[in-house]
Design a protein around this motif. Sequence first.
Motif, PDB file in Angstrom:
ATOM      1  N   UNK A 154      50.393  41.215  51.563  1.00 21.51           N
ATOM      2  CA  UNK A 154      50.927  42.245  52.451  1.00 21.51           C
ATOM      3  C   UNK A 154      52.403  42.015  52.745  1.00 21.51           C
ATOM      4  N   UNK A 155      52.776  40.755  52.966  1.00 20.89           N
ATOM      5  CA  UNK A 155      54.174  40.443  53.258  1.00 20.89           C
ATOM      6  C   UNK A 155      55.073  40.733  52.059  1.00 20.89           C
ATOM      7  N   UNK A 231      54.185  48.688  74.218  1.00 23.16           N
ATOM      8  CA  UNK A 231      54.934  48.178  75.368  1.00 23.16           C
ATOM      9  C   UNK A 231      55.919  47.096  74.914  1.00 23.16           C
ATOM     10  N   UNK A 232      55.451  46.234  74.006  1.00 21.68           N
ATOM     11  CA  UNK A 232      56.317  45.195  73.451  1.00 21.68           C
ATOM     12  C   UNK A 232      57.492  45.830  72.714  1.00 21.68           C
ATOM     13  N   UNK A 242      59.419  44.171  64.755  1.00 23.85           N
ATOM     14  CA  UNK A 242      59.119  43.979  63.337  1.00 23.85           C
ATOM     15  C   UNK A 242      58.905  42.504  63.028  1.00 23.85           C
ATOM     16  N   UNK A 243      59.686  41.641  63.673  1.00 25.11           N
ATOM     17  CA  UNK A 243      59.525  40.202  63.496  1.00 25.11           C
ATOM     18  C   UNK A 243      58.154  39.745  63.998  1.00 25.11           C
ATOM     19  N   UNK A 244      57.691  40.327  65.106  1.00 25.69           N
ATOM     20  CA  UNK A 244      56.365  40.004  65.634  1.00 25.69           C
ATOM     21  C   UNK A 244      55.287  40.416  64.635  1.00 25.69           C
ATOM     22  N   UNK A 246      55.609  40.720  61.364  1.00 15.93           N
ATOM     23  CA  UNK A 246      55.667  39.788  60.235  1.00 15.93           C
ATOM     24  C   UNK A 246      55.001  38.467  60.605  1.00 15.93           C
ATOM     25  N   UNK A 247      55.230  38.017  61.845  1.00 16.35           N
ATOM     26  CA  UNK A 247      54.628  36.766  62.307  1.00 16.35           C
ATOM     27  C   UNK A 247      53.105  36.867  62.332  1.00 16.35           C
ATOM     28  N   UNK A 248      52.587  38.052  62.703  1.00 13.18           N
ATOM     29  CA  UNK A 248      51.130  38.233  62.745  1.00 13.18           C
ATOM     30  C   UNK A 248      50.512  37.985  61.379  1.00 13.18           C
ATOM     31  N   UNK A 249      51.164  38.475  60.337  1.00 12.03           N
ATOM     32  CA  UNK A 249      50.618  38.296  58.991  1.00 12.03           C
ATOM     33  C   UNK A 249      50.964  36.932  58.408  1.00 12.03           C
TER      34      UNK A 249
END
Length: 384
Positions: A154-155, A231-232, A242-244, A246-249
């Motif tokens: 996905x990344x 909200x974030x 978007x960084x969050x 990417x971090x999730x994956x």
Amino acid sequence: MAKTDLVHYDFSKKGLLAAFIIVVNTFSWYFPLYFFFEDIVRKSHAGSSILFLTLTIHYVGTIGSAVVGTSLVNKFLREHTFLRLWMFAGVISSAMLIILDAYNVAYLLSVSFLLGISLGLGFPSGLAYFGNYTHEDNRGRLGGITFSASSLGMLIIGALTNVFTFALGALFFTFWRGLGLFLFYLVGPKQEHKQNVTNVSYKSILLDRYFVLYLVPWIMFCLVNFLELPIVISFVGEDLALLILVAEYGIGGFSAFIGGHYADSVGRKRIIIFGFMVLGIGYAILGLFSSITLSFYLYMLFDGIAWGIFILMFYLVIWADLAGKRTKEKYYLIGVLPFIVSGYIQILITPYAGSVPISVAFSLASFFLFLAVLPLLYAPETLS
């Protein structure tokens, strides 16, 4: 009265490889494609009402076809045939994007609906296929490896298609789904092993106390995750959001790999409770110290860890464990619906996200995640 059928599964490495291919290809094809398609519609300036209608049609197609697919798969003599047709539908819907005209509303809605069908129709069956070709004692480890590979895919695919032109990106998605179909056809087991499997009804599943004790925490996570995200975004801006994501994956893929290993040794229940604890701490830090930049990076770390654990457990492991020797498609259908429905609810509340104080929102999130742990205390361990 439940009916018992003689179905066929091959527990060889070839069957497991086919299960790995269908899950990894589906995750790494659809999720980047969804963001790609949504971004194209937004950039076309088609209007907020057209965007809302487009995404609504997409979710209707996804949920409706998923319900139909769980019944339709039983009409085929071989499950492989149904799954190949489902993957082929993904190739067609991706190809239709190549000539997409976002200003032609009828064509836009048709493509959106077909994209929904090309995910939903076989999604529960594809996940159940993975459950059928893994054993209870190795499902966590194999699921962790599978989701780690999916996250990496996905990344990479998301990054590649971000720099492509629209037509080239659509062509790449068509190729990628087609490659998955070809590999699945190539390695799909030809000789099969017989096993008795009992058909179940939706009612019997929803009346199963053990199933509900795992379903309720999963529903609460999905709602908190999707309701808090707008909200974030409104608070930190698109770039950090978007960084969050990417971090999730990225972090999620790593945590799923580690979590899958421990899920086969210490049990699924403890790993899930750990995920809720970590996520609750992340939201608490963000709620209490929202003015400190470091709190967002700690939140990203904790959110990524929890994300990987939950997707592994609630997409690939728990429902197969609870189904046992019963047909798994309906278990997986009910299991994935909270995620899909919560995604649509997020679209509904996004316009109002900026009016919610961030400290209040994240404090409430921590509280509800604490409540989500309570049913798990009474849930049985699914690893014998």
